[in-house]
Design a protein around this motif. Sequence first.
Motif, PDB file in Angstrom:
ATOM      1  N   LEU A   1       6.198  -0.499 -10.845  1.00  0.00           N
ATOM      2  CA  LEU A   1       5.503  -1.730 -10.323  1.00  0.00           C
ATOM      3  C   LEU A   1       4.681  -1.356  -8.936  1.00  0.00           C
ATOM      4  O   LEU A   1       4.165  -2.158  -8.266  1.00  0.00           O
ATOM      5  N   VAL A   2       4.599  -0.207  -8.722  1.00  0.00           N
ATOM      6  CA  VAL A   2       3.891   0.435  -7.574  1.00  0.00           C
ATOM      7  C   VAL A   2       2.318   0.057  -7.698  1.00  0.00           C
ATOM      8  O   VAL A   2       1.834   0.206  -8.791  1.00  0.00           O
ATOM      9  N   THR A   3       1.691  -0.670  -6.635  1.00  0.00           N
ATOM     10  CA  THR A   3       0.317  -1.309  -6.976  1.00  0.00           C
ATOM     11  C   THR A   3      -0.697   0.108  -6.822  1.00  0.00           C
ATOM     12  O   THR A   3      -0.325   0.983  -6.247  1.00  0.00           O
ATOM     13  N   LEU A   4      -1.810  -0.129  -7.558  1.00  0.00           N
ATOM     14  CA  LEU A   4      -2.744   0.760  -7.495  1.00  0.00           C
ATOM     15  C   LEU A   4      -3.545   0.873  -6.046  1.00  0.00           C
ATOM     16  O   LEU A   4      -3.610   2.033  -5.568  1.00  0.00           O
ATOM     17  N   ARG A   5      -3.255  -0.154  -5.291  1.00  0.00           N
ATOM     18  CA  ARG A   5      -3.693  -0.118  -3.874  1.00  0.00           C
ATOM     19  C   ARG A   5      -2.830   0.912  -2.930  1.00  0.00           C
ATOM     20  O   ARG A   5      -3.340   1.632  -1.947  1.00  0.00           O
ATOM     21  N   ARG A   6      -1.375   0.894  -3.290  1.00  0.00           N
ATOM     22  CA  ARG A   6      -0.411   1.604  -2.700  1.00  0.00           C
ATOM     23  C   ARG A   6      -0.762   3.146  -2.994  1.00  0.00           C
ATOM     24  O   ARG A   6      -0.631   4.021  -2.142  1.00  0.00           O
ATOM     25  N   MET A   7      -0.948   3.327  -4.198  1.00  0.00           N
ATOM     26  CA  MET A   7      -1.359   4.510  -4.728  1.00  0.00           C
ATOM     27  C   MET A   7      -2.575   5.100  -3.909  1.00  0.00           C
ATOM     28  O   MET A   7      -2.735   6.401  -3.597  1.00  0.00           O
ATOM     29  N   GLU A   8      -3.536   4.349  -3.754  1.00  0.00           N
ATOM     30  CA  GLU A   8      -4.800   4.703  -2.778  1.00  0.00           C
ATOM     31  C   GLU A   8      -4.441   5.113  -1.570  1.00  0.00           C
ATOM     32  O   GLU A   8      -5.070   5.985  -0.824  1.00  0.00           O
ATOM     33  N   THR A   9      -3.687   4.308  -0.869  1.00  0.00           N
ATOM     34  CA  THR A   9      -3.523   4.228   0.894  1.00  0.00           C
ATOM     35  C   THR A   9      -2.240   5.067   1.178  1.00  0.00           C
ATOM     36  O   THR A   9      -2.116   5.512   2.376  1.00  0.00           O
ATOM     37  N   ASP A  10      -1.093   5.255   0.142  1.00  0.00           N
ATOM     38  CA  ASP A  10       0.145   5.749   0.980  1.00  0.00           C
ATOM     39  C   ASP A  10      -0.050   7.447   1.319  1.00  0.00           C
ATOM     40  O   ASP A  10      -0.663   8.163   0.512  1.00  0.00           O
ATOM     41  N   PRO A  11       0.029   7.647   2.531  1.00  0.00           N
ATOM     42  CA  PRO A  11       0.017   8.946   2.987  1.00  0.00           C
ATOM     43  C   PRO A  11       0.635  10.074   2.179  1.00  0.00           C
ATOM     44  O   PRO A  11       0.239  11.031   1.883  1.00  0.00           O
ATOM     45  N   LEU A  12       1.781   9.602   1.569  1.00  0.00           N
ATOM     46  CA  LEU A  12       2.605  10.448   0.663  1.00  0.00           C
ATOM     47  C   LEU A  12       1.790  10.658  -0.716  1.00  0.00           C
ATOM     48  O   LEU A  12       1.491  11.971  -0.811  1.00  0.00           O
ATOM     49  N   VAL A  13       1.192   9.903  -0.916  1.00  0.00           N
ATOM     50  CA  VAL A  13       0.371  10.031  -2.380  1.00  0.00           C
ATOM     51  C   VAL A  13      -0.926  11.095  -1.941  1.00  0.00           C
ATOM     52  O   VAL A  13      -1.130  11.856  -2.663  1.00  0.00           O
TER      53      VAL A  13
END
Length: 277
Positions: free
Chosen positions: A73-85
């Motif tokens: 359920l992680v959003t695509l936006r979080r994948m784009e912005t999360d410093p860890l990714v």
Amino acid sequence: MAARTVHHYPTTIAAACAALAAADAGLVYGGGTAVQIMLKHGTLAASDVIDLGTVPGLGGLRETDTGLRVGALVTLRRMETDPLVRAVAPLAAEVYRQVAHPRIRNTATVGGNLADGDHRLDPPAALMVLDARVELVSPAGTRTLPVREFFVGADRTALARGEIITAIEIPRQPAGSGAHFEKFRSLAAGDRPCASVAALAIGGRLRLGLGALAPTPVCTEIALPPESPAATVAEAARAAAGPLIKPISDARGSAAYKKSVGLVAVATAATSAWANR
Ligand SMILES: Cc1cc2nc3c(=O)[nH]c(=O)nc-3n(C[C@H](O)[C@H](O)[C@H](O)COP(=O)(O)OP(=O)(O)OC[C@H]3O[C@@H](n4cnc5c(N)ncnc54)[C@H](O)[C@@H]3O)c2cc1C
């Protein structure tokens, strides 16, 4: 009178799988960006809608010994912005950044994006070159599959009846590797790709993932002398990817047009990844 759709709000993944397996025509609701459109246009009828939003634990994202574990359920936006990714798998962050537009990315989920199964998705190209795996849970148990084996035919995935994506595992992008994502859209800025190519160069190896250029996302790998000049890399990449490119003509272009654009994207992604090592 049309039969009513039953909505389920499970609080465990086991309950979600059981409801899906028991339904006549059940569907899982992730972010809903694809499902909502199909339900609204009447191109999809569901006896049961199983909302994953009430299942705890599917929205987590954490670093592991080998890379990242990303809940479905992680959003695509979080994948784009999360410093860890961005630190562990920058190629993945870049590809998710280029999906659709912020309104979709704020809501769409990594699990829903893969399960959508559309051959014009962007993320599978990167997930394949990064050797990512997808975790699937059903009443029969848990299994993991390489993303390379998840797409089994035109708009068809390996998901079995009652099976739900719970996570993807993305290995750490190797130190000293070079990566590049090249996307070509022929209609509008926030549209699906006409050609989508992810490249990852590690030493003398070059992996290429292709989206929208065949009935399923596809991937290949070639070996080259590490000091190869750009022209050699471009030629080798085109030669390796060419036989995999079998586009479907649609509103985004004819098969011949997509093949020609796809080969340009392959050469650009390959030479850029090579130079970025
Ligand atoms: C205008 C527009 C532009 C787009 N542009 C792009 C683009 O440029 N690149 C790109 O890659 N994609 C693009 N898409 C597709 C978009 O990325 C997907 O629709 C989205 O990612 C689906 O995610 P979701 O969570 O909203 O899925 P949902 O709509 O919730 O579900 C999609 C499908 O997956 C199933 N599903 C959902 N979650 C799970 C799960 N965890 N396990 C099993 N099955 C599940 C659902 O039952 C359904 O069949 C675009 C879509 C739109 C509407």
